[in-house]
Design a protein around this motif. Structure first.
Motif, short mmCIF file in Angstrom:
data_model
loop_
_atom_site.label_atom_id
_atom_site.label_comp_id
_atom_site.label_asym_id
_atom_site.label_seq_id
_atom_site.Cartn_x
_atom_site.Cartn_y
_atom_site.Cartn_z
N ILE A 51 0.83 -1.20 0.00
CA ILE A 51 0.00 0.00 0.00
C ILE A 51 0.87 1.25 0.00
CG2 ILE A 51 -1.73 1.28 1.31
CD1 ILE A 51 -2.74 -1.38 2.40
N ALA A 52 1.98 1.21 0.72
CA ALA A 52 2.87 2.38 0.79
C ALA A 52 3.46 2.72 -0.56
CB ALA A 52 3.98 2.11 1.81
N ILE A 53 3.87 1.69 -1.31
CA ILE A 53 4.49 1.96 -2.61
C ILE A 53 3.49 2.49 -3.62
CG2 ILE A 53 4.19 -0.34 -3.66
CD1 ILE A 53 7.09 -0.10 -4.66
N GLN A 54 2.23 2.08 -3.46
CA GLN A 54 1.19 2.61 -4.35
C GLN A 54 0.94 4.09 -4.06
OE1 GLN A 54 -2.19 0.04 -3.75
NE2 GLN A 54 -1.25 -1.69 -4.85
N ALA A 55 1.15 4.49 -2.83
CA ALA A 55 0.97 5.90 -2.45
C ALA A 55 2.25 6.71 -2.66
CB ALA A 55 0.54 5.98 -0.99
N GLY A 56 3.27 6.09 -3.20
CA GLY A 56 4.54 6.78 -3.45
C GLY A 56 5.36 7.01 -2.20
N LYS A 57 5.19 6.17 -1.20
CA LYS A 57 5.91 6.31 0.04
C LYS A 57 6.73 5.05 0.34
CE LYS A 57 2.43 9.36 2.13
NZ LYS A 57 1.50 9.54 3.27
N GLN A 58 7.70 5.23 1.20
CA GLN A 58 8.52 4.10 1.64
C GLN A 58 7.95 3.50 2.93
OE1 GLN A 58 12.40 6.00 1.99
NE2 GLN A 58 13.12 4.86 0.21
N SER A 59 8.13 2.21 3.07
CA SER A 59 7.77 1.54 4.33
C SER A 59 9.06 1.37 5.13
CB SER A 59 7.14 0.16 4.04
OG SER A 59 6.78 -0.47 5.25
N GLN A 60 9.18 2.15 6.17
CA GLN A 60 10.44 2.21 6.93
C GLN A 60 10.42 1.23 8.11
OE1 GLN A 60 10.93 6.35 7.90
NE2 GLN A 60 11.53 6.90 5.81
N TRP A 61 11.03 0.08 7.90
CA TRP A 61 11.08 -0.96 8.93
C TRP A 61 12.25 -0.67 9.87
CZ3 TRP A 61 10.08 -6.29 6.15
CH2 TRP A 61 8.91 -6.18 5.39
N GLN A 62 12.13 -1.14 11.10
CA GLN A 62 13.18 -0.95 12.10
C GLN A 62 13.59 -2.31 12.68
OE1 GLN A 62 10.76 2.31 14.08
NE2 GLN A 62 12.83 3.09 14.47
N ILE A 63 14.91 -2.54 12.68
CA ILE A 63 15.47 -3.79 13.20
C ILE A 63 16.12 -3.48 14.55
CG2 ILE A 63 16.90 -5.79 12.70
CD1 ILE A 63 14.71 -5.19 10.63
N VAL A 64 15.64 -4.11 15.60
CA VAL A 64 16.13 -3.85 16.95
C VAL A 64 17.00 -5.04 17.39
CG1 VAL A 64 15.49 -3.36 19.34
CG2 VAL A 64 14.03 -2.57 17.45
N PHE A 65 18.28 -4.77 17.70
CA PHE A 65 19.19 -5.83 18.14
C PHE A 65 20.41 -5.19 18.79
CE2 PHE A 65 20.79 -4.49 14.14
CZ PHE A 65 22.13 -4.79 14.11
N ASN A 66 21.23 -6.00 19.41
CA ASN A 66 22.46 -5.52 20.06
C ASN A 66 23.61 -5.67 19.07
OD1 ASN A 66 24.68 -4.99 21.62
ND2 ASN A 66 24.03 -6.22 23.36
N ASP A 67 24.12 -4.54 18.61
CA ASP A 67 25.18 -4.57 17.59
C ASP A 67 26.57 -4.41 18.19
OD1 ASP A 67 26.01 -4.86 14.97
OD2 ASP A 67 26.00 -2.71 14.58
N ALA A 68 26.71 -4.60 19.50
CA ALA A 68 28.00 -4.41 20.15
C ALA A 68 28.94 -5.59 19.96
CB ALA A 68 27.80 -4.16 21.66
N LYS A 69 28.43 -6.72 19.51
CA LYS A 69 29.28 -7.90 19.34
C LYS A 69 30.19 -7.71 18.14
CE LYS A 69 25.85 -11.05 21.32
NZ LYS A 69 25.01 -12.24 21.11
N ALA A 70 31.40 -8.32 18.24
CA ALA A 70 32.39 -8.14 17.19
C ALA A 70 31.94 -8.79 15.88
CB ALA A 70 33.74 -8.74 17.63
N ILE A 71 31.34 -9.96 15.99
CA ILE A 71 30.88 -10.68 14.80
C ILE A 71 29.37 -10.85 14.93
CG2 ILE A 71 31.09 -12.76 13.41
CD1 ILE A 71 33.85 -13.18 14.56
N ASN A 72 28.63 -10.14 14.11
CA ASN A 72 27.18 -10.13 14.24
C ASN A 72 26.55 -10.16 12.85
OD1 ASN A 72 24.54 -9.79 15.15
ND2 ASN A 72 25.19 -8.42 16.79
N PHE A 73 25.80 -11.24 12.56
CA PHE A 73 25.20 -11.40 11.25
C PHE A 73 23.71 -11.07 11.24
CE2 PHE A 73 28.75 -14.50 11.38
CZ PHE A 73 29.51 -14.00 10.33
N ILE A 74 23.15 -10.65 12.37
CA ILE A 74 21.71 -10.47 12.48
C ILE A 74 21.18 -9.47 11.45
CG2 ILE A 74 19.85 -9.62 13.96
CD1 ILE A 74 21.26 -10.76 16.34
N PHE A 75 21.75 -8.28 11.45
CA PHE A 75 21.21 -7.22 10.59
C PHE A 75 21.32 -7.61 9.12
CE2 PHE A 75 21.59 -3.23 8.22
CZ PHE A 75 20.41 -2.62 8.59
#
Length: 402
Positions: A112-136
């Motif tokens: 629906i957002a793309i039909q209205a010419g808008k972006q759907s802005q998703w948010q990924i919540v996680f702990n990015d302090a680890k040295a090796i992190n593949f989540i994102f």
């Protein structure tokens, strides 16, 4: 002077502890360090790669396709608890408390957002302090696949042919043509680490015998006996200096030889592409050049540690002085790692830093012979000055009998 040198060498060869630090440790330190780092890195990467993360998606109804992709992904498992989360703040608290590993907030339906010419802005919540992190990256990969499908479909509905879409979305593409070969590329990274291993070992090879030849002689009461012999103080201190220098050179030679041997062995049995690429083109002459660069450094450090040892009252006091000297050696090595720090006519005059930069250039295969000559001249001049100061230091009664 030769008789003093001969006497000190014989006594040095009888000291098993010193021989261990001069011979055995340099031969063992490279396989231990390289093997330990490679093992820890591989284990950390493997653990991070195989880890399964608990996830929670807010508003799954807005993208059932994405929810199913994440559900069947091998690296994710759905949160099976009873708690409900409805906002980014609640997801953040859940991640902090360890209830989930990652939270995904979908604010609206992307179709629906793309039909209205808008972006759907998703948010990924996680702990990015680890040295090796593949989540994102994993979540983004799944989301990007869905995003590309929605974009392709929307453009098609607007009448844009699928064949023309790549050119329309990216009118200009830029590709990189690197003039540096692989040896230079990897050598820039690995060559900067080699001085961190070589130069401290050069200092170590000089400090252990120097402590015994100066402060050790004082503590045992044998220095007075040497001063009564028909040998001038200049000859006496020079004999001790060349003993310390020989020990440092031996440690340097064994260190460089050990580096060459263990890199060759590691390249044969272990899949270390960066190490292979960086060192496959390094010839025997290059290793000889690295050893030659370390010689004036060995002479400088030998003069310094011998002067410190002569000044110290006891063996323990001399050891205490060696600590700050070790830190002082690390500072110019660290300077060589600064951004845009390159070997030129100015940096070639900075002690220790010039040798560290030159070793990196040798590994890269881009060494400048003129800069190397300047380093030898500058280092030899400083080593001569330090040796002269050490000789004059040894002649002072206030230093010998303080």
């Amino acid at each position: 002077m030769f008789e003093v040198f001969k006497k000190e060498i014989i006594e040095l060869l009888r000291d098993r502890k010193t021989l261990f630090f001069i011979i055995a440790l340099p031969m063992l330190i490279f396989p231990i360090i390289l093997g330990f780092v490679a093992f820890l890195t591989s284990q950390a990467s493997l653990k991070a790669e195989q880890q399964v993360h608990t996830y929670y998606i807010v508003n799954t109804q807005f993208s059932t396709v994405f929810s199913e992709e994440i559900f069947y992904h091998k690296s994710f498992k759905k949160y099976a608890g009873q708690k409900q989360f409805d906002s980014v703040e609640q997801l953040s608290e859940a991640v902090k408390e360890g209830i989930i590993d990652v939270g995904i907030f979908i604010p609206n339906d992307p179709k629906i957002a793309i039909q209205a010419g808008k972006q759907s802005q998703w948010q990924i919540v996680f702990n990015d302090a680890k040295a090796i992190n593949f989540i994102f990256n994993r979540v983004r990969s799944v989301a990007s696949k869905l995003s590309n499908e929605l974009r392709t479909r929307a453009l098609k509905d607007l009448g844009v042919d699928i064949r023309h879409q790549p050119a329309l979305l990216t009118p200009i593409t830029i590709s990189k043509v690197d003039t540096a070969d692989k040896r230079e590329n990897y050598g820039e990274k690995l060559g900067a680490l080699i001085p961190y291993l070589l130069l401290p070992l050069v200092l170590m090879g000089a400090s252990y015998p120097a402590i015994d030849l100066g402060a050790g002689e004082k503590e045992r009461g044998t220095l007075e006996t040497l001063l009564l012999t028909p040998v001038t103080r200049s000859e006496l201190v020079l004999g001790k200096f060349f003993t310390v220098l020989a020990s440092s050179i031996a440690c340097t030679l064994i260190t460089v030889a050990s580096l060459a041997i263990w890199v060759s062995v590691a390249s044969s049995f272990v899949s270390l592409e960066a190490v292979k690429t960086a060192f496959n083109s390094v010839t025997a002459w290059d290793f000889i050049l690295i050893f030659s660069l370390l010689l004036p450094v060995a002479a400088m450090l030998s003069s310094l540690v011998l002067a410190i040892s002569i000044y110290a009252r006891t063996f323990k006091e001399a050891q205490n002085y060696m600590g700050p000297l070790s830190m002082a050696v690390f500072v110019p090595i660290a300077v060589s790692l600064l951004p845009n720090m390159e070997l030129d006519n100015v940096t070639a005059l900075i002690p220790i830093t010039n040798v560290a930069l030159a070793i990196k250039e040798v590994v890269k295969g881009t060494v400048d012979q003129g800069a190397i000559a300047l380093i030898f001249i500058a280092s030899a001049a400083l080593a001569s000055l330090l040796l002269l100061s050490c000789v004059r230091w040894f002649k002072k009664e206030s230093v010998l009998f303080r």
